[in-house]
Scaffold this active site. Structure first.
Site, PDB file in Angstrom:
ATOM      1  N   LYS A  14      -5.922   8.920 -19.264  1.00 12.43           N
ATOM      2  CA  LYS A  14      -6.071   9.565 -20.564  1.00 12.43           C
ATOM      3  C   LYS A  14      -4.796   9.397 -21.408  1.00 12.43           C
ATOM      4  O   LYS A  14      -4.445   8.291 -21.728  1.00 12.43           O
ATOM      5  CB  LYS A  14      -6.451  11.030 -20.352  1.00 12.43           C
ATOM      6  CG  LYS A  14      -7.567  11.236 -19.288  1.00 12.43           C
ATOM      7  CD  LYS A  14      -8.905  10.696 -19.713  1.00 12.43           C
ATOM      8  CE  LYS A  14      -9.949  10.692 -18.608  1.00 12.43           C
ATOM      9  NZ  LYS A  14     -10.141  11.961 -17.916  1.00 12.43           N
ATOM     10  N   ASP A  16      -3.937  20.861 -13.124  1.00 12.69           N
ATOM     11  CA  ASP A  16      -4.357  19.621 -13.780  1.00 12.69           C
ATOM     12  C   ASP A  16      -3.830  19.677 -15.215  1.00 12.69           C
ATOM     13  O   ASP A  16      -4.292  20.467 -16.033  1.00 12.69           O
ATOM     14  CB  ASP A  16      -5.883  19.506 -13.750  1.00 12.69           C
ATOM     15  CG  ASP A  16      -6.385  18.170 -14.295  1.00 12.69           C
ATOM     16  OD1 ASP A  16      -5.715  17.596 -15.174  1.00 12.69           O
ATOM     17  OD2 ASP A  16      -7.460  17.715 -13.852  1.00 12.69           O
ATOM     18  N   ARG A  71       0.826  -1.220   0.000  1.00 13.24           N
ATOM     19  CA  ARG A  71       0.000   0.000   0.000  1.00 13.24           C
ATOM     20  C   ARG A  71       0.856   1.266   0.000  1.00 13.24           C
ATOM     21  O   ARG A  71       0.430   2.313  -0.461  1.00 13.24           O
ATOM     22  CB  ARG A  71      -0.984   0.003   1.177  1.00 13.24           C
ATOM     23  CG  ARG A  71      -1.796   1.296   1.290  1.00 13.24           C
ATOM     24  CD  ARG A  71      -3.161   1.127   1.949  1.00 13.24           C
ATOM     25  NE  ARG A  71      -3.110   0.338   3.165  1.00 13.24           N
ATOM     26  CZ  ARG A  71      -2.659   0.769   4.356  1.00 13.24           C
ATOM     27  NH1 ARG A  71      -2.228   2.005   4.495  1.00 13.24           N
ATOM     28  NH2 ARG A  71      -2.652  -0.033   5.394  1.00 13.24           N
TER      29      ARG A  71
HETATM   30  C1  PLP Z   1     -10.740  12.400 -16.712  1.00 15.81           C
HETATM   31  C2  PLP Z   1     -10.214  13.586 -16.032  1.00 15.81           C
HETATM   32  C3  PLP Z   1     -10.034  13.594 -14.641  1.00 15.81           C
HETATM   33  C4  PLP Z   1     -10.444  12.432 -13.757  1.00 15.81           C
HETATM   34  O1  PLP Z   1      -9.617  11.332 -13.953  1.00 15.81           O
HETATM   35  P1  PLP Z   1     -10.073   9.807 -13.646  1.00 15.81           P
HETATM   36  O2  PLP Z   1      -8.865   9.037 -14.021  1.00 15.81           O
HETATM   37  O3  PLP Z   1     -11.273   9.526 -14.499  1.00 15.81           O
HETATM   38  O4  PLP Z   1     -10.413   9.728 -12.199  1.00 15.81           O
HETATM   39  C5  PLP Z   1      -9.496  14.726 -14.060  1.00 15.81           C
HETATM   40  N1  PLP Z   1      -9.143  15.794 -14.799  1.00 15.81           N
HETATM   41  C6  PLP Z   1      -9.316  15.829 -16.139  1.00 15.81           C
HETATM   42  C7  PLP Z   1      -8.934  17.059 -16.894  1.00 15.81           C
HETATM   43  C8  PLP Z   1      -9.851  14.738 -16.799  1.00 15.81           C
HETATM   44  O5  PLP Z   1     -10.027  14.768 -18.118  1.00 15.81           O
END
Ligand code: PLP
Length: 375
Positions: A206, A181, A60
């Protein structure tokens, strides 16, 4: 904190210290040390625990598969990375850097999960000051007295770009912790730590993984005293809240990362071509394209029902949520009740994949014509 590899342990940042191009770095980063008979890939260790007194203790807190990915991504962003169970897991850990009742400055439109999480933060007594992503002066004014700056650039799905360097510099001056982000831009287009950000978050689901086969997230902090202190808090959050990744998923993410350079180059070239053609399409009222990257959004010349019909009419484009995979994806974001109302109801988000651009174009052109012709 659980025993085992500490976040503060040194992890080399190869990309910074070599003159390699990023495509070369991506192929070689995070591999086991080369010696006679050594494997080319890090092993996937399906084990929860390790015999006492070694470098790792309990899975973990850390394991070798994670470390390989973390080393690769850390070098890519120019800092120290941690893998999380999902993008939202990473975002939750980063948002935990502001205490209950604190003040966050954030764009008025972000990825809807982040938007919802900020709403929950407000419900719990926190304050969120929302600024339009392109309103630099608005951010500068809002930062005074804030505890945390949250940025997403380009924003998902409006594709608005924030002047990261200016806003991050001001946050730094004021001592406001900043988080970016970087999911849509990827480190190939933007490296926010080099602009003064304290934390970068990713949905590894992504582009970094790129094959729509895992859900993962990551945080990255700079390799400075301040960055390491923040990283220690994020590490503690991950370990104690327990939103951790399985080793197999991380192996797949690292395999996907090897081809990020190629995938992103092709997808970006496709997106640029499609953005140019869509601007002249009678079925499109507005194209939102930041000028680079593999994402764009269009507002169709019609209502939400027309936009839905376009999605139903595609054959090559996959009508689905998510983005950043090798396959092109299309979605009307407002079909989700959680999507902020600032997103137009007739907006379609396009995640451009690596298919041949002419197949993408003919499919989209036909779907737009069919979908809007039925009005
Ligand atoms: C998809 C996404 C997230 C969330 O990510 P997950 O892997 O689905 O939890 C956060 N920020 C952006 C810009 C995203 O496109």
């Amino acid at each position: 904190m659980a025993a085992g590899r500490s976040y503060a342990d040194p992890v080399s940042v190869e990309h910074e210290s070599t003159s390699q191009h990023v495509e070369t770095y991506l192929v070689s980063a995070g591999r086991p040390e080369r010696r006679a008979g050594s494997p080319v890939n890090t092993a996937v260790e399906f084990t929860s625990t390790y015999a006492a007194d070694g470098d790792v203790s309990y899975a973990r807190s850390g394991n070798p598969t994670w470390s390989s990915f973390e080393q690769a991504l850390g070098g890519l962003e120019g800092g120290r990375a941690l893998i999380h169970a999902s993008g939202m897991g990473a975002i939750s850990a980063a948002l935990s850097l502001v205490g209950a009742g604190g003040t966050v400055v954030a764009p008025d439109q972000t990825y809807n999960g982040t938007y919802d999480l900020m709403r929950a933060f407000e419900e719990a007594g926190g304050t969120v000051v929302r600024v339009h992503a392109t309103d630099t002066a608005g951010f500068l004014a809002a930062l005074d007295g804030a505890d945390l700056l949250w940025l997403e650039s380009p924003t998902n799905p409006l594709m608005d770009v924030t002047e990261l360097d200016v806003v991050l510099a001001r946050a730094r001056e004021l001592g406001v912790t900043s988080v970016v982000d970087n999911t849509l831009a990827t480190p190939l287009l933007s490296r926010p730590l080099t602009l003064g950000a304290d934390v970068v978050v990713h949905s590894v689901t992504k582009y970094l993984s790129g094959h729509s086969d895992v859900v993962l997230g990551a945080t990255v902090v700079p390799d400075t005293d301040r960055g390491r202190a923040l990283g220690e808090r994020v590490f503690r959050h991950r370990t104690l809240h327990g939103a951790i990744a399985g080793p197999m998923e991380v192996f797949l993410a690292l395999r996907g990362l090897r081809t990020l350079g190629l995938r992103f180059e092709r997808a970006s070239a496709n997106a640029a071509e499609l953005a140019a053609r869509l601007a002249d399409h009678a079925g499109v009222a507005r194209v939102r394209y930041p000028g680079s990257g593999a994402m764009l959004a269009i507002e169709v010349a019609g209502d939400a029902a027309a936009a839905d019909r376009v999605c139903d009419a595609t054959r090559v484009w996959l009508h689905s949520t998510s983005l950043g995979g090798v396959e092109s994806q299309i979605e009307r974001r407002r079909r989700h009740p959680s999507e902020p109302e600032s997103v137009p109801v007739n907006l379609l988000r396009l995640s451009v994949g690596i298919e041949h651009v002419e197949d993408l174009w003919s499919d989209l052109d036909a779907a737009l014509t069919r979908g809007l012709g039925q009005d």
